[in-house]
Write an enzyme that holds these catalytic residues in place. Structure first.
Site, PDB file in Angstrom:
ATOM      1  CB  CYS A   1      54.587  30.534  45.893  1.00  0.00           C
ATOM      2  SG  CYS A   1      53.629  31.783  45.044  1.00  0.00           S
TER       3      CYS A   1
ATOM      4  CG  HIS B   1      52.385  26.930  46.149  1.00  0.00           C
ATOM      5  ND1 HIS B   1      51.691  27.777  46.982  1.00  0.00           N
ATOM      6  CD2 HIS B   1      52.519  27.588  44.959  1.00  0.00           C
ATOM      7  CE1 HIS B   1      51.410  28.889  46.331  1.00  0.00           C
ATOM      8  NE2 HIS B   1      51.895  28.802  45.107  1.00  0.00           N
TER       9      HIS B   1
ATOM     10  CG  ASN C   1      48.841  31.299  44.552  1.00  0.00           C
ATOM     11  OD1 ASN C   1      49.436  31.329  45.633  1.00  0.00           O
ATOM     12  ND2 ASN C   1      49.468  31.220  43.404  1.00  0.00           N
TER      13      ASN C   1
HETATM   14  O1  UT7 Z   1      51.958  30.570  42.870  1.00  0.00           O
HETATM   15  C1  UT7 Z   1      52.920  30.903  41.926  1.00  0.00           C
HETATM   16  C2  UT7 Z   1      52.884  30.031  40.783  1.00  0.00           C
HETATM   17  N1  UT7 Z   1      51.741  30.326  39.943  1.00  0.00           N
HETATM   18  C3  UT7 Z   1      51.191  29.341  39.264  1.00  0.00           C
HETATM   19  O2  UT7 Z   1      51.589  28.212  39.391  1.00  0.00           O
HETATM   20  C4  UT7 Z   1      50.123  29.662  38.240  1.00  0.00           C
HETATM   21  C5  UT7 Z   1      50.290  28.753  37.051  1.00  0.00           C
HETATM   22  N2  UT7 Z   1      49.396  29.060  35.953  1.00  0.00           N
HETATM   23  C6  UT7 Z   1      48.067  28.787  36.012  1.00  0.00           C
HETATM   24  O3  UT7 Z   1      47.550  28.373  37.027  1.00  0.00           O
HETATM   25  C7  UT7 Z   1      47.267  28.953  34.754  1.00  0.00           C
HETATM   26  O4  UT7 Z   1      48.134  29.216  33.680  1.00  0.00           O
HETATM   27  C8  UT7 Z   1      46.190  30.103  34.833  1.00  0.00           C
HETATM   28  C9  UT7 Z   1      45.054  29.648  35.716  1.00  0.00           C
HETATM   29  C10 UT7 Z   1      46.801  31.366  35.342  1.00  0.00           C
HETATM   30  C11 UT7 Z   1      45.620  30.342  33.437  1.00  0.00           C
HETATM   31  O5  UT7 Z   1      45.093  29.135  32.898  1.00  0.00           O
HETATM   32  P1  UT7 Z   1      45.460  28.666  31.411  1.00  0.00           P
HETATM   33  O6  UT7 Z   1      44.748  27.395  31.186  1.00  0.00           O
HETATM   34  O7  UT7 Z   1      46.957  28.649  31.286  1.00  0.00           O
HETATM   35  O8  UT7 Z   1      44.779  29.780  30.540  1.00  0.00           O
HETATM   36  P2  UT7 Z   1      45.430  30.810  29.493  1.00  0.00           P
HETATM   37  O9  UT7 Z   1      46.126  31.907  30.210  1.00  0.00           O
HETATM   38  O10 UT7 Z   1      46.177  30.042  28.462  1.00  0.00           O
HETATM   39  O11 UT7 Z   1      44.118  31.394  28.833  1.00  0.00           O
HETATM   40  C12 UT7 Z   1      43.240  30.556  28.054  1.00  0.00           C
HETATM   41  C13 UT7 Z   1      42.058  31.407  27.610  1.00  0.00           C
HETATM   42  C14 UT7 Z   1      42.473  32.711  26.948  1.00  0.00           C
HETATM   43  O12 UT7 Z   1      41.515  33.008  25.965  1.00  0.00           O
HETATM   44  P3  UT7 Z   1      41.827  32.730  24.414  1.00  0.00           P
HETATM   45  O13 UT7 Z   1      43.062  33.501  24.111  1.00  0.00           O
HETATM   46  O14 UT7 Z   1      42.023  31.240  24.316  1.00  0.00           O
HETATM   47  O15 UT7 Z   1      40.583  33.202  23.735  1.00  0.00           O
HETATM   48  C15 UT7 Z   1      42.337  33.717  28.061  1.00  0.00           C
HETATM   49  O16 UT7 Z   1      42.109  35.025  27.598  1.00  0.00           O
HETATM   50  O17 UT7 Z   1      41.264  31.765  28.734  1.00  0.00           O
HETATM   51  C16 UT7 Z   1      41.135  33.187  28.794  1.00  0.00           C
HETATM   52  N3  UT7 Z   1      41.089  33.593  30.193  1.00  0.00           N
HETATM   53  C17 UT7 Z   1      39.949  33.662  30.902  1.00  0.00           C
HETATM   54  N4  UT7 Z   1      38.679  33.414  30.568  1.00  0.00           N
HETATM   55  C18 UT7 Z   1      37.755  33.567  31.534  1.00  0.00           C
HETATM   56  C19 UT7 Z   1      42.141  33.935  30.988  1.00  0.00           C
HETATM   57  N5  UT7 Z   1      41.688  34.226  32.222  1.00  0.00           N
HETATM   58  C20 UT7 Z   1      40.343  34.067  32.177  1.00  0.00           C
HETATM   59  C21 UT7 Z   1      39.323  34.223  33.131  1.00  0.00           C
HETATM   60  N6  UT7 Z   1      38.051  33.951  32.775  1.00  0.00           N
HETATM   61  N7  UT7 Z   1      39.590  34.609  34.403  1.00  0.00           N
END
Ligand code: UT7
Length: 315
Positions: free
Chosen positions: A113, A241, A271
């Site tokens: 990225c 980004h 993204n």
């Molecule tokens: O471009 C390169 C660089 N990339 C980035 O900068 C990405 C950086 N990371 C992020 O943007 C975020 O971490 C994400 C958007 C990828 C994820 O968000 P998060 O707030 O960190 O969520 P998480 O992975 O901690 O998941 C929280 C909860 C989990 O459920 P439990 O374990 O709390 O029950 C996940 O299973 O949300 C759940 N979850 C979803 N729920 C509904 C994960 N993905 C989804 C989804 N829909 N698509």
């Protein structure tokens, strides 16, 4: 070293739109979760377009906007991790499609990225040694081909698209002052190579990458500003980004950046990795939000891990 400025930008995105609602039919997710956690509402995925067709369209638009002919281009770099073929490079295919002179160095660059920023810096160095003073820098990705549709944590994030910039190098112009960094890590964000035995999908430890981004962005911005003897208040516009709207919001809050000085289009494209920054730049130029002389601080971060920042101007 003589600096570069952007002469013209262009962009191309596939026609097909995938909404959050569409994704809810594929994985267990919903519009509310995606919008509130990422800011993404739609993304565009290729259906007929190719990586090459997107990069050619964006590059042609940038050349037209800049009023520069292919024969004036001294170097061409495509920042990407999803080219149609590893060999020939996307940049070599651009050379053929645009009719760039055959003595033009054309190559792809992988810094995930952060690729477009790495490419801008590389272009500045190349043009200082080139007899022709215009360079073509493209960020293009077809990430839809490396999405793991069984992983709701990542499949909702990525889109396809291309952005391009024609830059000019002139004696007396200040360098973009790029600050670039890397820290090898194959766990937080990974896209395997060909025939490694792994499936060719992107995988990501989202929360850890989020934390990395939130730490590295301010650090990088401070380094760029310090090097330029400037404060955030001296900057006319900020480009981030587009990985997650919440990451941008945190940076904006930290530096007290007013709403008229930054821009998000993640809601429309998701993204798009190396294409994300030039897609923003191209929209900003069309909207008249940046003009000649305005100083734009651009910040990127991503897989590798990589990060970078630079102060760019439009000619
Ligand atoms: O471009 C390169 C660089 N990339 C980035 O900068 C990405 C950086 N990371 C992020 O943007 C975020 O971490 C994400 C958007 C990828 C994820 O968000 P998060 O707030 O960190 O969520 P998480 O992975 O901690 O998941 C929280 C909860 C989990 O459920 P439990 O374990 O709390 O029950 C996940 O299973 O949300 C759940 N979850 C979803 N729920 C509904 C994960 N993905 C989804 C989804 N829909 N698509």
């Amino acid at each position: 070293m003589n600096g570069i400025k952007i002469r013209g930008t262009g962009r191309a995105v596939p026609e097909k739109v995938i909404t959050n609602q569409d994704l809810a039919h594929i994985v267990e997710t919903n519009d509310e979760w995606i919008t509130s956690r990422t800011g993404i509402r739609r993304r565009h995925h290729c259906a007929g377009e190719t990586h090459t067709s997107l990069s050619v369209s964006a590059a042609k638009a940038a050349l037209a906007r800049a009023g520069v002919s292919p024969g004036q281009v001294g170097a061409c770099i495509v920042a990407t991790v999803t080219a149609d073929t590893l060999v020939p490079s996307a940049a070599c295919l651009l050379q053929r499609e645009l009719g760039l002179p055959t003595d033009t160095p054309c190559f792809d660059l992988n810094a995930a990225c952060t690729g477009f920023l790495y490419a801008l810096h590389t272009m500045e160095c190349l043009l200082n040694a080139s007899p022709r003073k215009f360079g073509l820098v493209v960020g293009c990705e077809q990430l839809s081909r490396v999405i793991n549709w069984a992983d709701r944590g990542t499949c909702i994030l990525f889109g396809d698209g291309a952005g391009a910039a024609v830059v000019e190098c002139r004696e007396g112009w200040p360098s973009i002052g790029a600050v670039l960094g890397s820290q090898g890590d194959d766990e937080l964000l990974r896209l395997p190579g060909i025939e490694t035995g792994e499936r060719g999908f992107i995988s990501m430890e989202g929360t850890k990458v989020f934390k990395f981004a939130v730490e590295v962005i301010p650090r990088c911005m401070e380094q760029v500003l310090e090097q330029a003897h400037m404060t955030a208040a001296d900057v006319d516009f900020f480009v981030f980004h587009q990985a997650n709207a919440r990451i941008i919001d945190l940076a904006v809050r930290k530096f007290r950046i007013p709403p008229e000085k930054y821009y998000k289009n993640i809601q429309e494209y998701g993204n798009t990795s190396a294409a994300s920054i030039p897609l923003v730049l191209s929209e900003l130029q069309d909207l008249g939000k940046v003009d000649s002389g305005s100083r734009t601080l651009v910040v990127g971060f991503g897989g590798g891990l990589t990060w970078g920042g630079a102060l760019i101007e439009f000619a």
